[in-house]
Design an enzyme around this catalytic site. Structure first.
Site, short mmCIF file in Angstrom:
data_model
loop_
_atom_site.label_atom_id
_atom_site.label_comp_id
_atom_site.label_asym_id
_atom_site.label_seq_id
_atom_site.Cartn_x
_atom_site.Cartn_y
_atom_site.Cartn_z
N GLU A 1 46.45 50.29 39.08
CA GLU A 1 46.69 50.43 40.53
C GLU A 1 47.32 49.16 41.09
OE1 GLU A 1 44.28 49.01 39.25
OE2 GLU A 1 42.67 48.42 40.59
N ASN B 1 38.88 57.72 41.81
CA ASN B 1 38.90 58.48 40.56
C ASN B 1 37.55 59.13 40.28
OD1 ASN B 1 41.48 58.27 39.53
ND2 ASN B 1 41.10 56.30 38.56
N ASP C 1 47.51 45.30 45.13
CA ASP C 1 46.51 46.04 44.34
C ASP C 1 45.70 46.95 45.27
OD1 ASP C 1 45.15 45.60 41.37
OD2 ASP C 1 43.73 46.31 42.90
N ILE C 2 45.55 48.20 44.87
CA ILE C 2 44.80 49.15 45.71
C ILE C 2 43.30 48.79 45.65
CG2 ILE C 2 44.25 51.58 46.14
CD1 ILE C 2 46.84 52.33 44.75
N1 LIG Z 1 44.26 58.14 38.54
C1 LIG Z 1 44.65 57.06 37.87
N2 LIG Z 1 43.82 56.04 37.75
C2 LIG Z 1 44.18 54.94 37.09
C3 LIG Z 1 45.45 54.86 36.51
N3 LIG Z 1 45.57 53.65 35.90
C4 LIG Z 1 44.38 53.01 36.12
N4 LIG Z 1 43.56 53.78 36.84
C5 LIG Z 1 42.20 53.51 37.29
O1 LIG Z 1 42.22 52.51 38.29
C6 LIG Z 1 40.89 52.00 38.38
C7 LIG Z 1 40.96 50.53 38.64
O2 LIG Z 1 39.65 50.11 38.89
P1 LIG Z 1 39.21 48.61 39.05
O3 LIG Z 1 40.13 47.72 38.23
O4 LIG Z 1 37.76 48.53 38.78
O5 LIG Z 1 39.54 48.25 40.53
P2 LIG Z 1 39.14 48.92 41.92
O6 LIG Z 1 38.16 50.01 41.76
O7 LIG Z 1 40.40 49.29 42.60
O8 LIG Z 1 38.48 47.74 42.64
P3 LIG Z 1 39.17 46.46 43.27
O9 LIG Z 1 40.51 46.30 42.61
O10 LIG Z 1 38.26 45.34 42.92
O11 LIG Z 1 39.29 46.74 44.72
C8 LIG Z 1 40.20 52.38 37.08
O12 LIG Z 1 39.23 53.37 37.36
C9 LIG Z 1 41.29 52.98 36.23
O13 LIG Z 1 40.83 54.03 35.40
C10 LIG Z 1 46.32 55.98 36.62
O14 LIG Z 1 47.46 56.00 36.15
N5 LIG Z 1 45.90 57.06 37.31
#
Ligand SMILES: Nc1nc2c(ncn2[C@@H]2O[C@H](COP(=O)(O)OP(=O)(O)OP(=O)(O)O)[C@@H](O)[C@H]2O)c(=O)[nH]1
Length: 371
Positions: free
Chosen positions: A286, A251, A243-244
């Protein structure tokens, strides 16, 4: 239409032609024997036997050409069409020769016999050769040429009239044959387009549109199969949940399109670091997963660490700015416990959340499941 759809359609036409004619394997030899026996009514026995002998050899040759074609790779349709035309042309020429050679001017029974052979030749040609236009034409040449034989020998008004009718008959058959050919070709082209569409749809159903990796659905299917195999043969199977970290701020700061670029870049690093038989997928958002068959705990832990470092080194120089993503990875292993895929994924997820909780950009191994 033939040009536009290229080599594959031409190969299918040839294939249909050959499939149609392969029945000759069983029909042509007994027919040859029967016709040779009838021939003895009008020609010396030695000549009839010679004709039957040569024709049986010709049948053996063209059937062997057809069988070799069916085993050949689907390429070079032109060269095979020439070989097939030659082999089958010899067969047609042998039968057409009867029309000239067995005809006894003034003898009604021989006239009926040669006409019968003629009708058989032309109708079989039209029915069986229509998938391939050039072969249809070349197959019709021999009976058409043979048609002019009897009146040359005879010269009676009756024979000339019959020949004229026969030529008209050939022309009509040719028209019908070409019409059937056109609809066969259309069906082939449609089938080819259909096959292309189906494989494209199958590809799309399995792929994640953004990264081109396998999607969740395909991952679950492959995962179930791998799990069954690993359980049956008691082989280890490893799962990495990736997981990123802090992706939302990417974003929020740079925009969704920039976020997409980062997702693609991380996906590419994952793709570079997996082996050929690993299954890498984007599960959604992600989050990525990697299934590693035949992989034990130490090996999976080392692979996860290599991947973590590779992502850490990644520098996404976007139009909007520089992003240096990191990932948290949970590793779970299945070892002879009869565990389900969803349970394995839950353990992998928990380990990945533990990595997040411990500060992110790290690998956590899930505790072993008690057997
Ligand atoms: N650009 C883009 N963003 C996406 C996509 N799918 C999901 N996201 C975004 O990925 C983000 C995931 O955020 P969170 O689940 O809060 O996790 P995080 O910010 O990576 O934090 P941690 O996982 O706790 O490190 C959200 O802002 C979603 O909108 C996509 O296909 N493209």
């Amino acid at each position: 239409m033939e040009e536009a759809n290229g080599a594959s359609v031409r190969w299918h036409q040839l294939r249909l032609y050959v499939d149609n004619h392969l029945h000759d394997r069983y029909l042509a030899p007994p027919l040859t024997v029967v016709v040779a026996a009838l021939l003895t009514l009008w020609v010396p026995v030695g000549q009839a036997l010679l004709w039957a002998g040569v024709e049986l050899v010709v049948i053996a040759v063209y059937v062997s050409v057809y069988l070799r074609f069916r085993r050949a790779p689907a390429e070079d349709a032109g060269r095979w069409a020439r070989r097939i035309a030659l082999a089958h042309g010899a067969h047609m020429a042998m039968w057409s020769s009867i029309v000239v050679w067995a005809y006894q001017p003034g003898d009604l029974s021989s006239l009926m016999f040669v006409m019968l052979v003629h009708v058989g030749l032309i109708s079989l040609t039209v029915v069986m050769s229509n998938p391939h236009r050039r072969l249809l034409l070349s197959d019709l040449v021999a009976p058409a040429v043979a048609l002019v034989g009897p009146p040359l020998l005879d010269g009676s008004l009756f024979s000339v009239g019959l020949t004229a009718l026969g030529l008209l008959y050939i022309a009509l058959m040719l028209l019908v044959g070409l019409k059937i050919h056109a609809s066969t070709l259309e069906a082939l082209v449609l089938r080819q387009r259909n096959d292309q569409l189906i494989s494209e749809l199958e590809r799309q159903v399995k792929r994640d549109a953004l990264t081109g990796l396998a999607n969740r659905r395909h991952f679950i299917e492959t995962g179930e199969e791998e799990l069954q195999r690993a359980t049956r043969y008691r082989h280890p199977l490893a799962l990495l949940m990736v997981d990123i970290d802090h992706f939302k701020p990417v974003n929020d700061t740079y925009g969704h399109l920039a976020g997409d670029e980062v997702l693609k870049a991380v996906a590419a690093v994952c793709a570079e670091s997996v082996r050929g038989n690993d299954c890498l997928a984007r599960l959604g958002g992600e989050e990525f997963a990697i299934l590693m068959p035949e992989t034990g705990l130490d090996e999976a832990g080392a692979a996860a660490e290599r991947l973590r470092v590779a992502v850490e080194r990644l520098r996404c120089e976007l139009h909007e700015g520089l992003v240096t993503p990191t990932v948290s990875i949970g590793v779970a292993i299945i070892e002879n416990t009869g565990e389900s895929l969803s349970s394995l994924m839950r353990r992998g997820d928990r380990a990945m959340y533990a990595a997040k909780a411990q500060g992110r950009n790290q690998v956590v191994i899930a505790p072993a499941l008690a057997a």
